[in-house]
Design an enzyme around this catalytic site. Structure first.
Site, short mmCIF file in Angstrom:
data_model
loop_
_atom_site.label_atom_id
_atom_site.label_comp_id
_atom_site.label_asym_id
_atom_site.label_seq_id
_atom_site.Cartn_x
_atom_site.Cartn_y
_atom_site.Cartn_z
N ASP A 63 8.74 74.91 -44.44
CA ASP A 63 8.78 73.52 -44.93
C ASP A 63 7.37 73.03 -45.24
OD1 ASP A 63 7.87 73.25 -42.36
OD2 ASP A 63 9.38 71.79 -41.72
N SER A 64 6.38 73.88 -45.05
CA SER A 64 5.03 73.58 -45.54
C SER A 64 5.05 73.43 -47.07
CB SER A 64 4.05 74.71 -45.14
OG SER A 64 4.59 75.97 -45.48
N ASP A 102 13.12 77.62 -43.24
CA ASP A 102 12.90 76.53 -42.28
C ASP A 102 14.00 75.49 -42.38
OD1 ASP A 102 10.76 76.80 -40.55
OD2 ASP A 102 9.29 76.04 -41.99
N LYS A 132 14.67 78.98 -39.25
CA LYS A 132 13.66 78.66 -38.23
C LYS A 132 13.75 77.18 -37.92
CE LYS A 132 9.02 78.68 -39.06
NZ LYS A 132 8.66 77.26 -38.81
N GLU A 134 11.95 74.02 -35.24
CA GLU A 134 10.84 73.68 -34.35
C GLU A 134 11.36 73.05 -33.07
OE1 GLU A 134 7.84 71.35 -36.33
OE2 GLU A 134 7.70 72.75 -38.01
N GLU A 201 2.28 78.47 -32.89
CA GLU A 201 1.29 77.96 -33.85
C GLU A 201 0.23 77.11 -33.15
OE1 GLU A 201 2.83 75.91 -37.30
OE2 GLU A 201 0.84 75.23 -37.90
O1 KIV Z 1 6.26 75.72 -42.66
C1 KIV Z 1 5.61 76.76 -42.50
O2 KIV Z 1 5.03 77.32 -43.44
C2 KIV Z 1 5.55 77.31 -41.15
C3 KIV Z 1 4.55 78.40 -40.90
C4 KIV Z 1 3.18 77.94 -41.13
C5 KIV Z 1 4.76 79.04 -39.59
O3 KIV Z 1 6.26 76.90 -40.31
#
Ligand code: KIV
Length: 285
Positions: A63-64, A102, A132, A134, A201
């Protein structure tokens, strides 16, 4: 010579893999605990997935992308629709790596049922192998709920960017004893709940090592330690797309300079009317 294509479970009928059944699987990732380090990078687009796929075991549709692709202030504003669209593109652009997508903020925290609805939508619309999310021990019941229903989950502890408003910034975590103990306990809770791997992280190195030693599933570090079971970076950071990057990023290329130089050369040729030249124009036969 004819080529036979076989469909694997991660590849759509419209895009048969040229290397049947070669996509890395969740059990294969689990087996990498303590073994050869797992290589993971983010990818958000088809072309980037194609370029990174041969070098990675896992492509993360992080989600970056909110910041990297959309210029949003944080990942909090990222939607399920964005994750599904980019996840599908990355699955289409890869046939080797396991693709993990994510779960965006707000799509899973309310209840395990909400998480299942979002995760199953991500799976159906993208064809990815896992999601994924968090959060630590508080998310363990959700991880168990998804894992028991056929959705592989990767955990994410330590610096969790979706909680930036709670954390007050992106500084390294685990500097106090209490915080360090909580990060390790969070990872253990996720692993016991069924997480197949965990991202740690932005933690001080001894905590990254402690988390890696405390859990039986692979731990993937970002701003962690080379002693984790694998590493992940945002591809654009590692490629040198941005001038400002976190301390834990190593720039392996200078893509922003390459792009700027190419754009400047193009602009100069357009202004000089030397582009397009004879090679790029169609002439009457
Ligand atoms: O959103 C993302 O890119 C991430 C990674 C940096 C682990 O969660």
């Amino acid at each position: 010579m004819s080529t036979t294509f076989t469909i694997d479970t991660s590849t759509s009928r419209a895009n048969p893999t040229p290397a049947p059944m070669k996509r890395v699987t969740v059990p294969a990732i689990r087996r990498r605990k303590g073994g050869e380090p797992i290589v993971m990078l983010t990818a958000y687009t088809v072309r980037m997935a194609q370029l990174l796929d041969p070098h990675c075991e896992i492509l993360l549709v992080g989600d970056s992308l909110g910041q990297v692709i959309y210029g949003l202030p944080s990942s909090v504003q990222v939607s399920l629709e964005m994750m599904c669209a980019h996840g599908a593109a990355v699955v289409r652009g890869s046939y080797h790596s396991l693709v993990v997508v994510d779960m965006p903020f707000g799509s899973y925290e309310a209840s395990p049922e909400q998480a299942f609805a979002s995760a199953s939508r991500i799976h159906k619309e993208t064809g990815c192998a896992g999601v994924k999310l968090e959060g630590g021990a508080a998310m363990a019941p959700t991880v168990a709920f998804l894992s028991e229903r056929g959705i592989p989950v990767m955990g994410h502890v330590g610096l969790t960017p979706q909680a930036v408003n709670q954390l007050g910034g992106y500084g390294a975590r685990g500097r106090s004893e209490a915080e360090a103990e909580k990060i390790v306990a969070d990872a253990v809770a996720l692993e016991r709940a069924g997480a197949f791997a965990i991202v740690v992280e932005g933690v001080i190195e001894p905590i990254a090592v402690a988390v890696t030693e405390a859990v039986a599933c692979p731990v993937i570090g970002i701003g962690g330690s080379a002693r984790c079971d694998g590493q992940v970076l945002v591809a654009e950071d590692m490629l040198g797309m941005f001038e400002r990057v976190p301390r834990f990023v190593k720039r392996y290329a200078a893509i922003s300079e390459v792009i700027s130089e190419a754009a400047a050369a193009y602009a100069a040729e357009v202004r000089a009317r030397s582009f397009p030249g004879p090679e790029q124009t169609y002439q009457p036969k």
